[in-house]
Design a protein around this motif. Sequence first.
Motif, PDB file in Angstrom:
ATOM      1  N   ILE A 228      45.490 -50.237-103.670  1.00  0.00           N
ATOM      2  CA  ILE A 228      46.128 -49.264-102.778  1.00  0.00           C
ATOM      3  C   ILE A 228      48.021 -49.021-102.330  1.00  0.00           C
ATOM      4  CG2 ILE A 228      43.719 -48.550-102.654  1.00  0.00           C
ATOM      5  CD1 ILE A 228      44.345 -49.756 -99.331  1.00  0.00           C
ATOM      6  N   GLY A 229      48.166 -48.263-102.584  1.00  0.00           N
ATOM      7  CA  GLY A 229      49.411 -47.750-102.351  1.00  0.00           C
ATOM      8  C   GLY A 229      49.807 -47.461-100.912  1.00  0.00           C
ATOM      9  N   VAL A 230      50.979 -47.679-100.175  1.00  0.00           N
ATOM     10  CA  VAL A 230      51.601 -47.068 -99.081  1.00  0.00           C
ATOM     11  C   VAL A 230      52.757 -47.141 -99.742  1.00  0.00           C
ATOM     12  CG1 VAL A 230      51.540 -49.587 -98.119  1.00  0.00           C
ATOM     13  CG2 VAL A 230      51.178 -47.808 -96.397  1.00  0.00           C
ATOM     14  N   VAL A 231      53.490 -46.065 -99.253  1.00  0.00           N
ATOM     15  CA  VAL A 231      54.990 -45.993 -99.395  1.00  0.00           C
ATOM     16  C   VAL A 231      54.898 -45.145 -97.447  1.00  0.00           C
ATOM     17  CG1 VAL A 231      56.920 -44.918-100.116  1.00  0.00           C
ATOM     18  CG2 VAL A 231      55.021 -45.595-101.457  1.00  0.00           C
ATOM     19  N   GLY A 232      56.476 -45.615 -97.079  1.00  0.00           N
ATOM     20  CA  GLY A 232      57.166 -45.365 -95.617  1.00  0.00           C
ATOM     21  C   GLY A 232      57.676 -46.126 -94.704  1.00  0.00           C
ATOM     22  N   ALA A 233      58.831 -45.951 -94.034  1.00  0.00           N
ATOM     23  CA  ALA A 233      59.000 -46.760 -92.964  1.00  0.00           C
ATOM     24  C   ALA A 233      57.941 -47.552 -92.232  1.00  0.00           C
ATOM     25  CB  ALA A 233      59.937 -45.569 -92.431  1.00  0.00           C
ATOM     26  N   PHE A 234      58.134 -48.626 -92.348  1.00  0.00           N
ATOM     27  CA  PHE A 234      57.251 -49.843 -91.625  1.00  0.00           C
ATOM     28  C   PHE A 234      57.255 -50.050 -90.851  1.00  0.00           C
ATOM     29  CE2 PHE A 234      56.525 -54.119 -89.571  1.00  0.00           C
ATOM     30  CZ  PHE A 234      54.742 -54.567 -90.820  1.00  0.00           C
ATOM     31  N   GLU A 235      58.029 -49.521 -89.526  1.00  0.00           N
ATOM     32  CA  GLU A 235      57.537 -48.618 -88.560  1.00  0.00           C
ATOM     33  C   GLU A 235      56.812 -48.223 -87.685  1.00  0.00           C
ATOM     34  OE1 GLU A 235      60.267 -47.132 -85.194  1.00  0.00           O
ATOM     35  OE2 GLU A 235      62.096 -47.378 -86.744  1.00  0.00           O
ATOM     36  N   ALA A 236      56.511 -47.009 -89.093  1.00  0.00           N
ATOM     37  CA  ALA A 236      55.555 -46.227 -88.743  1.00  0.00           C
ATOM     38  C   ALA A 236      54.367 -46.033 -89.196  1.00  0.00           C
ATOM     39  CB  ALA A 236      56.248 -44.437 -89.477  1.00  0.00           C
ATOM     40  N   THR A 237      54.010 -47.094 -90.143  1.00  0.00           N
ATOM     41  CA  THR A 237      52.805 -47.312 -91.218  1.00  0.00           C
ATOM     42  C   THR A 237      51.630 -47.705 -89.360  1.00  0.00           C
ATOM     43  OG1 THR A 237      53.813 -47.545 -93.022  1.00  0.00           O
ATOM     44  CG2 THR A 237      51.397 -48.188 -92.546  1.00  0.00           C
ATOM     45  N   PRO A 238      50.511 -47.531 -89.138  1.00  0.00           N
ATOM     46  CA  PRO A 238      49.744 -48.112 -88.034  1.00  0.00           C
ATOM     47  C   PRO A 238      49.267 -49.810 -89.058  1.00  0.00           C
ATOM     48  CG  PRO A 238      49.346 -45.589 -88.859  1.00  0.00           C
ATOM     49  CD  PRO A 238      50.270 -45.963 -90.053  1.00  0.00           C
ATOM     50  N   MET A 239      49.022 -50.294 -87.590  1.00  0.00           N
ATOM     51  CA  MET A 239      48.849 -51.133 -88.278  1.00  0.00           C
ATOM     52  C   MET A 239      47.347 -50.923 -89.081  1.00  0.00           C
ATOM     53  SD  MET A 239      50.599 -53.681 -88.269  1.00  0.00           S
ATOM     54  CE  MET A 239      49.457 -54.952 -88.343  1.00  0.00           C
ATOM     55  N   ALA A 240      46.260 -50.798 -88.740  1.00  0.00           N
ATOM     56  CA  ALA A 240      45.369 -50.715 -89.524  1.00  0.00           C
ATOM     57  C   ALA A 240      44.824 -50.374 -90.551  1.00  0.00           C
ATOM     58  CB  ALA A 240      44.457 -48.966 -88.397  1.00  0.00           C
ATOM     59  N   HIS A 241      46.976 -49.133 -90.822  1.00  0.00           N
ATOM     60  CA  HIS A 241      46.472 -48.865 -92.560  1.00  0.00           C
ATOM     61  C   HIS A 241      47.204 -50.027 -93.572  1.00  0.00           C
ATOM     62  CE1 HIS A 241      46.690 -46.603 -96.077  1.00  0.00           C
ATOM     63  NE2 HIS A 241      47.887 -46.624 -96.460  1.00  0.00           N
ATOM     64  N   ILE A 242      47.796 -50.838 -92.994  1.00  0.00           N
ATOM     65  CA  ILE A 242      48.505 -52.361 -93.394  1.00  0.00           C
ATOM     66  C   ILE A 242      47.402 -53.233 -94.207  1.00  0.00           C
ATOM     67  CG2 ILE A 242      50.257 -54.334 -93.293  1.00  0.00           C
ATOM     68  CD1 ILE A 242      51.536 -52.411 -91.381  1.00  0.00           C
ATOM     69  N   ARG A 243      46.479 -52.782 -92.723  1.00  0.00           N
ATOM     70  CA  ARG A 243      44.888 -54.109 -92.747  1.00  0.00           C
ATOM     71  C   ARG A 243      44.134 -53.460 -93.922  1.00  0.00           C
ATOM     72  NH1 ARG A 243      45.736 -54.197 -87.082  1.00  0.00           N
ATOM     73  NH2 ARG A 243      45.913 -56.112 -86.310  1.00  0.00           N
ATOM     74  N   LYS A 244      44.243 -52.327 -94.413  1.00  0.00           N
ATOM     75  CA  LYS A 244      43.183 -51.399 -95.319  1.00  0.00           C
ATOM     76  C   LYS A 244      44.051 -51.822 -97.030  1.00  0.00           C
ATOM     77  CE  LYS A 244      41.587 -47.333 -96.841  1.00  0.00           C
ATOM     78  NZ  LYS A 244      41.641 -45.347 -96.212  1.00  0.00           N
ATOM     79  N   VAL A 245      45.425 -51.683 -96.597  1.00  0.00           N
ATOM     80  CA  VAL A 245      46.000 -52.087 -97.857  1.00  0.00           C
ATOM     81  C   VAL A 245      45.998 -53.128 -98.544  1.00  0.00           C
ATOM     82  CG1 VAL A 245      48.429 -52.713 -99.065  1.00  0.00           C
ATOM     83  CG2 VAL A 245      47.914 -50.903 -97.552  1.00  0.00           C
ATOM     84  N   PHE A 246      45.967 -54.194 -96.923  1.00  0.00           N
ATOM     85  CA  PHE A 246      45.836 -56.101 -97.361  1.00  0.00           C
ATOM     86  C   PHE A 246      44.412 -56.074 -97.685  1.00  0.00           C
ATOM     87  CE2 PHE A 246      49.209 -56.466 -95.969  1.00  0.00           C
ATOM     88  CZ  PHE A 246      49.883 -57.814 -96.666  1.00  0.00           C
ATOM     89  N   GLU A 247      43.089 -55.676 -97.457  1.00  0.00           N
ATOM     90  CA  GLU A 247      42.034 -55.814 -97.576  1.00  0.00           C
ATOM     91  C   GLU A 247      41.456 -55.671 -98.818  1.00  0.00           C
ATOM     92  OE1 GLU A 247      39.286 -57.093 -95.870  1.00  0.00           O
ATOM     93  OE2 GLU A 247      40.468 -57.521 -94.139  1.00  0.00           O
ATOM     94  N   THR A 248      42.189 -54.163 -98.978  1.00  0.00           N
ATOM     95  CA  THR A 248      41.873 -54.416-100.671  1.00  0.00           C
ATOM     96  C   THR A 248      43.205 -54.780-101.950  1.00  0.00           C
ATOM     97  OG1 THR A 248      41.449 -51.796-100.158  1.00  0.00           O
ATOM     98  CG2 THR A 248      42.494 -52.213-102.899  1.00  0.00           C
ATOM     99  N   ASN A 249      44.221 -54.865-101.555  1.00  0.00           N
ATOM    100  CA  ASN A 249      45.232 -55.574-102.731  1.00  0.00           C
ATOM    101  C   ASN A 249      45.505 -56.872-102.874  1.00  0.00           C
ATOM    102  OD1 ASN A 249      45.673 -52.936-103.257  1.00  0.00           O
ATOM    103  ND2 ASN A 249      48.233 -52.870-102.628  1.00  0.00           N
ATOM    104  N   THR A 250      44.396 -57.144-101.408  1.00  0.00           N
ATOM    105  CA  THR A 250      44.683 -59.234-100.961  1.00  0.00           C
ATOM    106  C   THR A 250      44.363 -59.770-100.934  1.00  0.00           C
ATOM    107  OG1 THR A 250      46.750 -58.356-100.023  1.00  0.00           O
ATOM    108  CG2 THR A 250      46.415 -61.155-100.142  1.00  0.00           C
TER     109      THR A 250
END
Length: 251
Positions: A82-104
Motif C-alpha cells: 500500500i502507498g502513502v503520500v503526504g507530509a510526514f508530520e501530518a501522517t497519523p502513526m496508526a496509518h504508518i503502522r498500517k503501511v509497515f504491516e503490509t509493505n514490511t
Amino acid sequence: MNPSRNTVLITGCSSGYGLETARHFHAQGWNVIATMRSPREDLLPRASTLRVLPLDVTKPESIAAALDAAGPIDALVNNAGIGVVGAFEATPMAHIRKVFETNTFGVMAMTQAVIPQFRARRAGVIVNVTSSVTLAAMPLAAAYTASKQAIEGFTGSLAHELGHFGVRAKLVEPGYAPTTRFAHNTAVRIEDLIPQVYAAYAAPIFATFAEPALITTERDVAETVWRAANDRTTTLRFPAGADAVALARAA
C-alpha cells in the motif's frame, strides 16, 4: 495444476503489478497462484494452471491457509503493498503502522512461511517488489520509503543467508506507474495529509507526478519480475521501467 510446470505464488493480484505479473507468468507456461484479500476470479483467465486464493499478508492465519491450499511452490513474489503520500508530520502513526504491516512485516511473514519448503528442497526463489524510491528518495513519501527500504536490506541479507541452501532472493524496484493509482488503496485521503503550510511546496511535486518525463508500465514490472525469478546469477537488484533504470544508473 500441472505437476510438470513450475509454480509461482504472487501476492496482491487484484490490480496493478500483481495482476499483470500473474498474467505474464501464466502466459510463460507456469502454474500461477494469484492471491488477493478479496478474490475475484473474473480478473484472470479460467485455466487449470491458474488458481485464485484469498490472502491477507497481515494475518498469520490467512498466510497459513493460503500456503496450505497452494501446496509446494517454486517461487514467491511478494508484491502486495500500500502507498502513502503526504507530509510526514501530518501522517497519523496508526496509518504508518498500517503501511509497515503490509509493505514490511507482511513480506517478512510470507517469506518466513515459505523458507522451510525451499530450504528442504534446496531450491526456490523469493522476489520482493519494492520501489524506485529506494534508489532516490522521493519527497512526501517518507513512511512509504522507509517501509520499502527495510525490505531492501532484508532481501540483501536473505540472499546471503538462504544462498547457503540454494535458495535465491531478488529485488524488483519499479518506477512510477500512473495507472496503479499509487496511494489510493487506503482509507486516508492524500489531501488530508498535506497541511496548508505544505501546499505551495507540494503543488509542483504533484504537477510532476501528473506529467512525468519517464514512466513505468505494469508490463515493465511483470517482465522484470519474470526475469528476476529466472535469474541464476548473484544479481540482487532489478530496476523496472525506464525511470527506475535511469535512477539506478545515476545511483
